[in-house]
Design a protein around this motif. Structure first.
Motif, mmCIF file in Angstrom:
data_model
loop_
_atom_site.group_PDB
_atom_site.id
_atom_site.type_symbol
_atom_site.label_atom_id
_atom_site.label_comp_id
_atom_site.label_asym_id
_atom_site.label_seq_id
_atom_site.Cartn_x
_atom_site.Cartn_y
_atom_site.Cartn_z
ATOM 1 N N TRP A 11 -15.580 12.315 27.960
ATOM 2 C CA TRP A 11 -16.927 12.779 27.623
ATOM 3 C C TRP A 11 -17.155 14.248 27.974
ATOM 4 O O TRP A 11 -18.207 14.797 27.633
ATOM 5 N N LEU A 12 -16.209 14.876 28.664
ATOM 6 C CA LEU A 12 -16.456 16.197 29.249
ATOM 7 C C LEU A 12 -15.881 17.348 28.432
ATOM 8 O O LEU A 12 -15.836 18.481 28.920
ATOM 9 N N ALA A 13 -15.440 17.106 27.215
ATOM 10 C CA ALA A 13 -14.971 18.190 26.334
ATOM 11 C C ALA A 13 -15.405 17.864 24.908
ATOM 12 O O ALA A 13 -15.316 16.713 24.472
ATOM 13 N N HIS A 14 -15.871 18.869 24.202
ATOM 14 C CA HIS A 14 -16.289 18.685 22.812
ATOM 15 C C HIS A 14 -16.189 20.012 22.080
ATOM 16 O O HIS A 14 -15.997 21.071 22.691
ATOM 17 N N GLY A 15 -16.316 19.967 20.766
ATOM 18 C CA GLY A 15 -16.291 21.174 19.949
ATOM 19 C C GLY A 15 -17.691 21.585 19.522
ATOM 20 O O GLY A 15 -18.629 20.779 19.537
ATOM 21 N N ARG A 16 -17.817 22.848 19.161
ATOM 22 C CA ARG A 16 -19.124 23.351 18.727
ATOM 23 C C ARG A 16 -18.916 24.475 17.730
ATOM 24 O O ARG A 16 -17.958 25.246 17.833
ATOM 25 N N ALA A 27 -14.504 25.383 21.771
ATOM 26 C CA ALA A 27 -14.359 24.159 22.552
ATOM 27 C C ALA A 27 -15.112 24.362 23.859
ATOM 28 O O ALA A 27 -15.104 25.461 24.428
ATOM 29 N N ILE A 28 -15.782 23.322 24.335
ATOM 30 C CA ILE A 28 -16.571 23.386 25.558
ATOM 31 C C ILE A 28 -16.016 22.359 26.537
ATOM 32 O O ILE A 28 -15.824 21.193 26.170
ATOM 33 N N VAL A 29 -15.748 22.785 27.762
ATOM 34 C CA VAL A 29 -15.337 21.880 28.830
ATOM 35 C C VAL A 29 -16.423 21.910 29.900
ATOM 36 O O VAL A 29 -16.800 22.984 30.376
ATOM 37 N N VAL A 30 -16.937 20.744 30.269
ATOM 38 C CA VAL A 30 -18.080 20.624 31.172
ATOM 39 C C VAL A 30 -17.626 20.020 32.497
ATOM 40 O O VAL A 30 -16.761 19.125 32.533
ATOM 41 N N ALA A 31 -18.208 20.493 33.573
ATOM 42 C CA ALA A 31 -17.923 19.928 34.895
ATOM 43 C C ALA A 31 -18.750 18.660 35.100
ATOM 44 O O ALA A 31 -19.748 18.425 34.415
ATOM 45 N N ALA A 89 -29.470 3.406 25.134
ATOM 46 C CA ALA A 89 -30.866 3.792 24.911
ATOM 47 C C ALA A 89 -31.091 4.316 23.500
ATOM 48 O O ALA A 89 -32.155 4.089 22.901
ATOM 49 N N LEU A 90 -30.096 4.985 22.931
ATOM 50 C CA LEU A 90 -30.269 5.569 21.592
ATOM 51 C C LEU A 90 -30.170 4.509 20.505
ATOM 52 O O LEU A 90 -30.844 4.617 19.466
ATOM 53 N N ARG A 91 -29.295 3.533 20.697
ATOM 54 C CA ARG A 91 -29.126 2.465 19.706
ATOM 55 C C ARG A 91 -28.856 3.031 18.316
ATOM 56 O O ARG A 91 -29.453 2.630 17.315
ATOM 57 N N SER A 92 -27.996 4.014 18.249
ATOM 58 C CA SER A 92 -27.685 4.662 16.972
ATOM 59 C C SER A 92 -26.263 4.341 16.563
ATOM 60 O O SER A 92 -25.657 3.400 17.082
ATOM 61 N N GLY A 93 -25.716 5.136 15.671
ATOM 62 C CA GLY A 93 -24.369 4.919 15.157
ATOM 63 C C GLY A 93 -23.305 5.362 16.130
ATOM 64 O O GLY A 93 -23.434 5.171 17.345
ATOM 65 N N PRO A 94 -22.236 5.993 15.613
ATOM 66 C CA PRO A 94 -21.121 6.411 16.473
ATOM 67 C C PRO A 94 -21.616 7.343 17.586
ATOM 68 O O PRO A 94 -22.458 8.213 17.369
ATOM 69 N N PHE A 95 -21.066 7.143 18.769
ATOM 70 C CA PHE A 95 -21.467 7.944 19.924
ATOM 71 C C PHE A 95 -20.195 8.503 20.555
ATOM 72 O O PHE A 95 -19.409 7.779 21.155
ATOM 73 N N THR A 96 -19.995 9.816 20.386
ATOM 74 C CA THR A 96 -18.809 10.488 20.892
ATOM 75 C C THR A 96 -19.210 11.527 21.922
ATOM 76 O O THR A 96 -20.383 11.636 22.297
ATOM 77 N N ALA A 97 -18.226 12.327 22.349
ATOM 78 C CA ALA A 97 -18.509 13.386 23.318
ATOM 79 C C ALA A 97 -19.495 14.397 22.751
ATOM 80 O O ALA A 97 -20.257 15.013 23.507
ATOM 81 N N ALA A 98 -19.515 14.593 21.435
ATOM 82 C CA ALA A 98 -20.462 15.532 20.822
ATOM 83 C C ALA A 98 -21.894 15.031 20.970
ATOM 84 O O ALA A 98 -22.802 15.795 21.318
ATOM 85 N N GLU A 99 -22.122 13.746 20.699
ATOM 86 C CA GLU A 99 -23.472 13.187 20.859
ATOM 87 C C GLU A 99 -23.894 13.182 22.325
ATOM 88 O O GLU A 99 -25.053 13.440 22.655
ATOM 89 N N PHE A 100 -22.947 12.903 23.208
ATOM 90 C CA PHE A 100 -23.250 12.946 24.638
ATOM 91 C C PHE A 100 -23.662 14.359 25.057
ATOM 92 O O PHE A 100 -24.640 14.547 25.798
ATOM 93 N N ALA A 101 -22.925 15.372 24.573
ATOM 94 C CA ALA A 101 -23.253 16.755 24.907
ATOM 95 C C ALA A 101 -24.631 17.134 24.389
ATOM 96 O O ALA A 101 -25.394 17.841 25.067
ATOM 97 N N ARG A 102 -24.975 16.664 23.199
ATOM 98 C CA ARG A 102 -26.287 16.990 22.635
ATOM 99 C C ARG A 102 -27.407 16.464 23.523
ATOM 100 O O ARG A 102 -28.423 17.136 23.732
ATOM 101 N N GLU A 103 -27.232 15.271 24.061
ATOM 102 C CA GLU A 103 -28.274 14.707 24.925
ATOM 103 C C GLU A 103 -28.342 15.390 26.282
ATOM 104 O O GLU A 103 -29.390 15.422 26.913
ATOM 105 N N MET A 104 -27.218 15.976 26.714
ATOM 106 C CA MET A 104 -27.187 16.620 28.033
ATOM 107 C C MET A 104 -27.654 18.069 27.991
ATOM 108 O O MET A 104 -27.823 18.703 29.031
ATOM 109 N N VAL A 105 -27.865 18.607 26.784
ATOM 110 C CA VAL A 105 -28.263 20.012 26.645
ATOM 111 C C VAL A 105 -29.651 20.232 27.238
ATOM 112 O O VAL A 105 -30.576 19.450 27.006
ATOM 113 N N GLU A 106 -29.772 21.312 27.971
ATOM 114 C CA GLU A 106 -31.050 21.696 28.571
ATOM 115 C C GLU A 106 -31.759 22.787 27.769
ATOM 116 O O GLU A 106 -32.865 23.173 28.110
#
Length: 631
Positions: free
Chosen positions: A123-128, A150-154, A600-617
Motif C-alpha cells: 500500500w505504500l507505493a503508487h504512481g501519479r 512514483a511515490i513511496v510513503v513512510a 467504508a467506501l464499498r466501491s470497486g477495485p481498491f489498490t494502492a492508488a485509491e488508498f493514496a487518494r484517501e490519505m491525501v491531505e
C-alpha cells in the motif's frame, strides 16, 4: 519529497513521502532476493523515518564490498553480527564490488519495529501523473506538460519537537527480516546495514510553518526603494526623495567619463507602476538615452545603463553577435541592390528584376546613354532618390530572435541592475512590478546596435525594427509555450519572491489573473538563486496564486496535538475510520487501515492508488492581491 529538506513545521500528523521521476523503479526488483523476479505489486523500496537519538549511523559513503562478508568475497568488509543483502554474491552485468553506495546501520530490533510489514508495503507505493506546465524552470525548456512519477510513503509519523531523518532504503532480499508472522529473530545478529538511495532531514515543531504560513508571513509591497535609505540635496529633500522612491528611483553614485563623480537617478526594468513608452529606438549611443531631472538637475542613467548592458551582453556572446551582423549585412546589401534596380529601371524605362540586370542594360543602356549626353545640363537639382517601395523584410534568424526574446525577458541581465538596493527586496518578502518597456527597448536596442556605424545603418535598423520586434515577441511566447495571439508584447507584470520557500518547495506552481479574472500567460517563472524567484506575466496581474507542487501532496491522519483518538476522514465517503499503531513507535498498521477504508467506501477495485487518494491531505495555496494575501 515532503516534508522538504531542512524544513521546520507542523509535521506531527504527516506521513513523509518521496517522489521518484522514474515511475517504475519501486517495482523493478524483488523483495525476496536478487535472483527472483519482481514481486508484482509489492515494492522493494521503503521509506524509513528515524527520530533524533535513535541508534542509526549514516548515511555514509561506502562500496558494495562493505555490504558483503569475507565468505562472499575475499575483500568483503561487512562487520560480524551485521545482516545485509545475501544475494550480492551474484552481481548483475555491469556491476562491480567497487561501486559506491550510501548505507545506514541500525539495530536489527529497531529495524523490525519501524519497517513496514510485507502486507503494508503493497500500500505504500503508487504512481501519479502530474502537470508540469506551471512549474518554475529555465526559459525555453521543452519539458512535457505532464509527467509520470512514483511515490513511496513512510508508515511512521514524525515525533513532535524532534529532528527526523527520512531514508529511502532497499529491502531487496530482506523479505525474511521484515516484521510480521514468520519473521526471523535477530538472534546473534545485532545490526543491519541497508543501502540508502536518498535521505533528508526535517524538524517537527509545535509552532507550525507550513507552505501557507511561510508565504502569508511575507512582507508584501510594490518594488520600490526605501525613501529613508538616502538623502538628496534639496531644501525639501526627504519629501522629494519619498515621491521619487514611489516611482522606483534610487540615487546612486555615478562615476563620470572625465573622472569626476556625481549622484544620478537609476531605476531598473521592474517598476512599481505602469510606465508609458516615451523613448524612441533606435538610439545612437548610451549617451543619447540619458535624461535629466529638471527638479534637481541630476541625470537619470536608467535607460543609458540598459542600452549599455544590452550591447555588452551581445558582444559577450560571439555566436549571437556574428549571426546578427551577418543577417544585418545581408539585408542591407539586398536593400541597396533593390534601390539600384529601381533607379536603373526608371532610367531604362522598364522594370529590372534581380536576375536580368545585365541583359536589360546591354539592350538599351547604350542608346539611352548617348541620347542623355546630347541633352543640355540640367539647371535644377535632381530629385532625391526615394527609398524602395518595399524594402526586404526577411525576418531575423531564429537564433537571433530567440536570443533577443530571452533578453527582453531579462535573461542574463545582472541581478544588481534589476534590484539595485538589497533593501528593495529584503529576506522573506515578495515584490510586485510592471515592466518598464522604455528600459526593455533600450536594452534590446543596445544588443541590436551591433553593426550600426553610419546614419544609413541607423535608418536601415529603424526600417526593420517593427519586424524584429514582432519576431522577438513571437519567440518569447514560443519560449513560454504560449498559444496567445501574435504581435508585440505591450504589457508585462510580475513578482519577485525572496524566501526560504523557494528552496523548501522547488516545484511550486504559479497562476496569474487579470482584474476581470482572465488567466494570464506565464512568460517566465524561474528561480534565480536558492532563495529568489521571478515570474513574468503577459498582462497586468491583479491576483497571483502560488501552489504547493501537486506531486508533493502529502499524506497524513487526523491527529490531535494533546492526545485523543487518531482517525482518518475519508474523501470518498462521509465517514471516518480509526487509525491504530504498531507498538509505541508511531508506526501505523497500514494494511489494517487500508482494509478499513476499503470496507467504508464499498466501491470497486481498491489498490494502492485509491488508498493514496484517501490519505491525501491536500496542498497549500496562497493568493497574493494588491491589498494583501489570503490562503
Amino acid at each position: 519529497m515532503f516534508p522538504p529538506q531542512s524544513a521546520q513545521g507542523e509535521f506531527f500528523n504527516v506521513l513523509p513521502h518521496v517522489v521518484i521521476t522514474r515511475r517504475t523503479l519501486p517495482w523493478e526488483r524483488s523483495l525476496a532476493d536478487s535472483a527472483s523476479p519482481p514481486s508484482g505489486l509489492t515494492p522493494w523500496l521503503a521509506l524509513l523515518v528515524f527520530d533524533q537519538g535513535e541508534a542509526v549511523t549514516g548515511p555514509k559513503a561506502m562500496t558494495v564490498l562493505d555490504l558483503v562478508g569475507a565468505d562472499v568475497h575475499p575483500g568483503g568488509r561487512l562487520p560480524a553480527g551485521t545482516v545485509s543483502y545475501d544475494g550480492l554474491g551474484r552481481l548483475d552485468p555491469g556491476e562491480s564490488y567497487d561501486d559506491p553506495c550510501q548505507v545506514v546501520d541500525l539495530d536489527l530490533t529497531l529495524f523490525q519495529s519501524l519497517a513496514p510489514t510485507r502486507k503494508d508495503l503493497a500500500w505504500l507505493a503508487h504512481g501519479r501523473v502530474a502537470s508540469t506546465a506551471r512549474k518554475a524552470g529555465p526559459l525555453g525548456t521543452s519539458a512535457a506538460s505532464v509527467q509520470d512519477y512514483a511515490i513511496v510513503v513512510a508508515s511512521r509519523l514524525p515525533r513532535m519537537g524532534s529532528r527526523s531523518l527520512a531514508c529511502l532504503v532497499s529491502l531487496e532480499g530482506l523479505d525474511a527480516w521484515l516484521p510480521g508472522p514468520g519473521a526471523r529473530s535477530p538472534g546473534p545478529a545485532g545490526r543491519i546495514r541497508l543501502v540508502c538511495l536518498t535521505s533528508w532531514a526535517f524538524h517537527t515543531l509545535a509552532e507550525p510553518e507550513t507552505f501557507n504560513e511561510c508565504l502569508t508571513a511575507l512582507d508584501r509591497a510594490a518594488l520600490r526603494p526605501d525613501a529613508r535609505s538616502a538623502g538628496v540635496p534639496s531644501d525639501d529633500g526627504d519629501a522629494y526623495l519619498g515621491a521619487v522612491a514611489n516611482l522606483g528611483y534610487l540615487p546612486l553614485s555615478h562615476q563620470l567619463r572625465d573622472g569626476g563623480t556625481a549622484v544620478s537617478w537609476y531605476r531598473g526594468p521592474l517598476a512599481p507602476l505602469a510606465t508609458p513608452r516615451t523613448v524612441t529606438v533606435p538610439v545612437d549611443s548610451a549617451d543619447a538615452a540619458l535624461r535629466q531631472d529638471p527638479a534637481t538637475g541630476m541625470l537619470d542613467v536608467s535607460y543609458a545603463t540598459a542600452w549599455q548592458i544590452g550591447r555588452l551582453l551581445a558582444l559577450q556572446d560571439r555566436v549571437f553577435s556574428t549571426a546578427l551582423y551577418r543577417w544585418k549585412t545581408a539585408t542591407r546589401r539586398e536593400t541597396v541592390a533593390q534601390a539600384e534596380r529601381e533607379l536603373l529601371g526608371r532610367c531604362l524605362g522598364q522594370a529590372v528584376a534581380a536576375g536580368d540586370l545585365r541583359t536589360v542594360a546591354a539592350a538599351s543602356l547604350g542608346g539611352r546613354l548617348g541620347a542623355a549626353l546630347e541633352k543640355p545640363a540640367a539647371t535644377t537639382s535632381p530629385a532625391p532618390l526615394q527609398p524602395a517601395a518595399s524594402s526586404p523584410t526577411a525576418p531575423p534568424p531564429a537564433m537571433v530572435s530567440e536570443w533577443l526574446a530571452r533578453l527582453r525577458l531579462l535573461k542574463g541581465v545582472p541581478f544588481p541592475h534589476l534590484v539595485p538596493d538589497e533593501a528593495m527586496l529584503p529576506p522573506e518578502s515578495v515584490r510586485f512590478f510592471q515592466l518598464d518597456f522604455n528600459w526593455i527597448d533600450c536594452l534590446a536596442d543596445g544588443a541590436y546596435s551591433l553593426g550600426r556605424f553610419t546614419t544609413g545603418d541607423r535608418v536601415h535598423d529603424e526600417d526593420l525594427a517593427g519586424g524584429v520586434q514582432d519576431a522577438t515577441a513571437e519567440a518569447a511566447r514560443a519560449l513560454a509555450r504560449s498559444e496567445a495571439a501574435t504581435g508585440p508584447l505591450e504589457e508585462v507584470s510580475g513578482l519577485l519572491l525572496r524566501s526560504r520557500a523557494v528552496s523548501f518547495w522547488p516545484g511550486m506552481e504559479i497562476e496569474g489573473r487579470s482584474r476581470s479574472g482572465e488567466r494570464l500567460q506565464v512568460l517566465r517563472f524561474e528561480a534565480l538563486s536558492p532563495t529568489v524567484l521571478i515570474a513574468l506575466f503577459e498582462g497586468t496581474a491583479e491576483e497571483i496564486d502560488l501552489h504547493e507542487p501537486p506531486e508533493a501532496i502529502h499524506f497524513g491522519v487526523d491527529l490531535k496535538v494533546h492526545g485523543g483518538e487518531v482517525s482518518k476522514l475519508l474523501r470518498g465517503a462521509a465517514a471516518t475510520v480509526p487509525v491504530s499503531f504498531r507498538g509505541e513507535g508511531r508506526v501505523l498498521k497500514i494494511d489494517e487501515l487500508a482494509t478499513a477504508i476499503k470496507t467504508a467506501l464499498r466501491s470497486g477495485p481498491f489498490t494502492a492508488a485509491e488508498f493514496a487518494r484517501e490519505m491525501v491531505e491536500g496542498v497549500g495555496k496562497v493568493t497574493f492581491k494588491r491589498s494583501g494575501a489570503t490562503s
